[in-house]
Scaffold this motif. Structure first.
Motif, short mmCIF file in Angstrom:
data_model
loop_
_atom_site.label_atom_id
_atom_site.label_comp_id
_atom_site.label_asym_id
_atom_site.label_seq_id
_atom_site.Cartn_x
_atom_site.Cartn_y
_atom_site.Cartn_z
N ARG A 72 0.82 -1.23 0.00
CA ARG A 72 0.00 0.00 0.00
C ARG A 72 0.85 1.26 0.00
NH1 ARG A 72 -2.61 -2.06 5.51
NH2 ARG A 72 -0.77 -1.85 6.80
N SER A 75 1.23 2.77 -3.47
CA SER A 75 0.03 3.30 -4.12
C SER A 75 -0.06 4.81 -3.99
CB SER A 75 -1.22 2.66 -3.50
OG SER A 75 -2.39 3.24 -4.03
N ALA A 78 -3.66 4.81 -1.06
CA ALA A 78 -3.76 3.54 -0.33
C ALA A 78 -5.20 3.15 0.01
CB ALA A 78 -2.90 3.60 0.94
N LEU A 81 -6.71 1.51 -3.09
CA LEU A 81 -6.12 0.19 -3.33
C LEU A 81 -6.67 -0.84 -2.36
CD1 LEU A 81 -3.97 -1.67 -4.67
CD2 LEU A 81 -2.43 -0.98 -2.80
N GLU A 166 -2.14 2.04 -11.02
CA GLU A 166 -2.89 1.54 -9.86
C GLU A 166 -3.62 0.25 -10.21
OE1 GLU A 166 -3.00 3.16 -6.50
OE2 GLU A 166 -1.16 3.71 -7.55
N LEU A 169 -1.02 -2.37 -10.00
CA LEU A 169 -0.68 -2.71 -8.62
C LEU A 169 -1.73 -3.63 -8.01
CD1 LEU A 169 1.26 -2.33 -6.25
CD2 LEU A 169 0.02 -0.22 -5.68
#
Length: 199
Positions: A72, A75, A78, A81, A166, A169
């Motif tokens: 996180r 990111s 966070a 995410l 993102e 991720l």
């Protein structure tokens, strides 16, 4: 606890715990208000044993939130995410079917994005953050679609509506949140995805 208390507890464990799955397992071990049925249903939703040997969607989701917690800090947002990691497969209970002996969940990402929007909006989450979460959910399957050059790939739509880095991720956390995942292979897939998307 009221539904809002539970929601707040979810948010805290997602953003603060090293392994959010531990608190989530404890929280969801007891009956919860109907507002949380979309998560409770993950416990009884099966997945393809070929792609998901860890079993139910819940088991997979717990692995994904723990993977996301490790990353996180990478990111740009966070909270987006982590909420997306928790909710990324909430569309599977409604879309899971057995077709020719195989368990499938076609378009679960689209259904899941709408369910997540209703869930988060119902608890008063900020609209901008809700939009970010839902777009990550909506496009989390694009890694597979793009890398495998499948007809469902929509790079243009993804770029217009979500942050590709993102999505990548979350996608990495999703791919690693499976038993027997090979990190080197999954990281190579993410690099390939980013290259194809011009990132």
């Amino acid at each position: 606890m009221t539904p809002l208390d539970i929601f707040d507890r979810l948010g805290r464990c997602l953003l603060e715990d090293a392994r959010p799955s531990q608190a989530l397992e404890t929280l969801f071990a007891r009956p919860l208000p109907p507002e949380f049925d979309l998560l409770q249903r993950l416990k009884t939703t099966k997945q393809s044993p070929v792609h998901h040997p860890e079993g139910t969607v819940w088991n997979h989701t717990m692995l994904v939130v723990d993977e996301a917690a490790k990353r996180r800090g990478e990111s740009k947002c966070a909270p987006a995410l982590m909420w997306a990691a928790l909710l990324h497969d909430v569309g599977k209970p409604a879309t899971t079917r057995v077709r020719r002996g195989k368990i499938t969940s076609y378009e679960h990402e689209k259904v899941g994005a709408e369910l997540a929007r209703r869930f988060l909006s119902g608890f008063g989450m900020d609209k901008t953050l809700t939009d970010q979460v839902c777009m990550l959910i909506r496009y989390h399957m694009q890694i597979l679609f793009v890398v495998k050059d499948l007809p469902f790939a929509d790079v243009k739509g993804m770029k217009e509506n979500a942050d590709v880095a993102e999505v990548a991720l979350l996608g990495l956390c999703d791919r690693l949140g499976r038993l027997h995942a090979v990190p080197e292979a999954e990281e190579a897939n993410i690099r390939r995805f980013m290259e194809i998307c011009g990132q």
